[in-house]
Enzyme design. Structure first.
Site, PDB file in Angstrom:
ATOM      1  N   SER A  15       0.840  -1.284   0.101  1.00 38.71           N
ATOM      2  CA  SER A  15       0.122   0.198  -0.106  1.00 38.71           C
ATOM      3  C   SER A  15       0.923   1.264  -0.126  1.00 38.71           C
ATOM      4  CB  SER A  15      -0.933  -0.002   1.232  1.00 38.71           C
ATOM      5  OG  SER A  15      -1.544   1.270   1.431  1.00 38.71           O
ATOM      6  N   LYS A  66     -13.327  -4.166   2.423  1.00 40.99           N
ATOM      7  CA  LYS A  66     -14.273  -3.103   2.174  1.00 40.99           C
ATOM      8  C   LYS A  66     -15.690  -3.471   2.355  1.00 40.99           C
ATOM      9  CE  LYS A  66     -11.064  -0.463  -0.755  1.00 40.99           C
ATOM     10  NZ  LYS A  66     -10.987   0.311  -2.110  1.00 40.99           N
ATOM     11  N   ASN A  87     -14.403   2.630   2.274  1.00 38.81           N
ATOM     12  CA  ASN A  87     -12.852   2.904   2.418  1.00 38.81           C
ATOM     13  C   ASN A  87     -12.425   4.076   3.575  1.00 38.81           C
ATOM     14  OD1 ASN A  87     -13.339   5.421   1.164  1.00 38.81           O
ATOM     15  ND2 ASN A  87     -11.733   5.090  -0.194  1.00 38.81           N
ATOM     16  N   ASP A 102     -14.037   6.410  -3.070  1.00 36.92           N
ATOM     17  CA  ASP A 102     -13.187   5.779  -4.207  1.00 36.92           C
ATOM     18  C   ASP A 102     -13.943   6.331  -5.624  1.00 36.92           C
ATOM     19  OD1 ASP A 102     -11.345   4.098  -3.304  1.00 36.92           O
ATOM     20  OD2 ASP A 102     -12.786   2.548  -3.119  1.00 36.92           O
ATOM     21  N   ALA A 128     -16.146  -6.675 -12.408  1.00 36.60           N
ATOM     22  CA  ALA A 128     -17.289  -6.532 -11.591  1.00 36.60           C
ATOM     23  C   ALA A 128     -16.982  -6.645 -10.039  1.00 36.60           C
ATOM     24  CB  ALA A 128     -18.238  -7.450 -12.018  1.00 36.60           C
ATOM     25  N   ALA A 131     -13.606  -2.508  -7.159  1.00 38.34           N
ATOM     26  CA  ALA A 131     -13.029  -1.422  -7.891  1.00 38.34           C
ATOM     27  C   ALA A 131     -14.224  -0.891  -9.043  1.00 38.34           C
ATOM     28  CB  ALA A 131     -11.881  -1.445  -8.771  1.00 38.34           C
ATOM     29  N   TYR A 224      -2.503   0.853 -11.665  1.00 34.18           N
ATOM     30  CA  TYR A 224      -1.084   1.954 -11.567  1.00 34.18           C
ATOM     31  C   TYR A 224       0.069   1.577 -11.514  1.00 34.18           C
ATOM     32  CZ  TYR A 224      -2.304   1.796  -6.664  1.00 34.18           C
ATOM     33  OH  TYR A 224      -2.470   1.268  -5.594  1.00 34.18           O
ATOM     34  N   GLY A 245      -4.478   5.260 -13.831  1.00 34.15           N
ATOM     35  CA  GLY A 245      -4.950   4.960 -12.491  1.00 34.15           C
ATOM     36  C   GLY A 245      -4.687   5.783 -11.431  1.00 34.15           C
TER      37      GLY A 245
END
Ligand code: ATR
Length: 285
Positions: A15, A66, A87, A102, A128, A131, A224, A245
């Protein structure tokens, strides 16, 4: 007293949130620190109960918590409730409020970085999962007219469609991942969003019919790592507009910062921290 913020996930070591948020806190000269916490699923409930009592003012939630964190919180924002995912948690003296930045982060990035009007547009979305739920909520909420949805596992795209049907009826068409159907959808779309994990660490789609997209279309990739995914490279080579991204990561984090501190963070500084870290990672690889 130094304020504590953090991010929980499993795994958490990749992260970039702590780097970005600490840079923003420093820039704002705040006496606060943001830490990553490795929380496996079986420890989620205990973590939330402990955080409620700590001087922890807020924390972000990443994979795989999440959705599952929802029952442990005291209140959800309308956005988080509709998305079915959280989030950002704010600790108001022991009362935990969950929201989701998000979708706002994605839309802000799209609108700031690209010449693209979401309202009345048609989009094709791949994926799906979590994100995809965020991006689709953001697009629906900003007035997208139609979304063609494709996912490797078709049952999940049907579920996503049903999930949003109550609030946004008849705006999502879910299809099996069929080459011809995908081509037909792309031909009608001004925006293609990759919300799958394909592209992560250089993995690639096979046979995505990008040639069917109109010449002025925008290709947006949530991945990303690397910043320039094979999909974005391919799209750029065809002269299509592209959207990286990284901006979503910056703006979802910046929105969390704003919610917790009541102050607008320096988004450029946050972006720079991420750009430097990713450039270093790419050099090491
Ligand atoms: P996230 O929160 O990042 O969206 P996720 O909820 O695990 O993560 O969702 C990952 C998405 O990437 C899913 O849509 C997944 O498709 P499935 O529902 O079929 O699993 C998609 N995905 C992952 N690997 C893929 C691949 N090799 N080809 C196509 N789709 C893939």
């Amino acid at each position: 007293m130094t304020k504590l913020y953090g991010v929980i996930g499993d795994p958490i070591k990749h992260s970039l949130s702590a780097l970005m948020q600490n840079r923003a806190l420093q820039e704002a000269k705040m006496d606060a620190v943001y830490l990553p916490f490795h929380v496996p699923p079986q420890e989620l409930k205990a973590f939330v109960e402990a955080a409620r009592r700590w001087p922890c003012h807020g924390f972000n939630i990443t994979l795989p918590h999440k959705r599952t964190i929802q029952p442990y919180l005291d209140e959800l924002s309308e956005e988080a409730h509709i998305m079915g995912a959280v989030n950002t948690v704010t600790n108001r003296e022991g009362y935990l409020f969950g929201t989701n930045t998000d979708a706002t982060g994605y839309i802000r990035s799209l609108q700031e970085e690209c010449p693209f009007q979401v309202a009345k547009s048609t989009a094709t979305v791949l994926g799906a999962g979590g994100a995809a739920h965020a991006v689709i909520f953001g697009l629906l909420n900003t007035g997208v007219e139609k979304i063609f949805l494709f996912n490797r596992t078709p049952e999940k795209s049907q579920q996503l469609k049903m999930h949003f049907a109550g609030h946004f009826p008849q705006r999502i068409e879910a299809h099996d991942w069929d080459q011809e159907r995908l081509g037909q959808a792309l031909a009608q779309s001004q925006l293609l969003v990759n919300a799958t994990s394909v592209g992560l660490n250089g993995t690639e789609f096979s046979n995505l019919p990008l040639d069917k997209l109109p010449a002025a279309a925008l290709v947006s990739d949530l991945v990303y790592r690397p910043r320039q995914t094979p999909l974005l490279r391919d799209a750029a080579e065809r002269g299509l507009n592209i959207h990286e991204g990284l901006g979503m990561l910056v703006h979802q984090g910046a929105e969390s910062f704003r919610i917790w501190t009541g102050q607008e963070p320096d988004r450029a500084v946050m972006r720079q921290a991420l750009e430097e870290a990713l450039a270093l990672e790419e050099k090491i690889d």
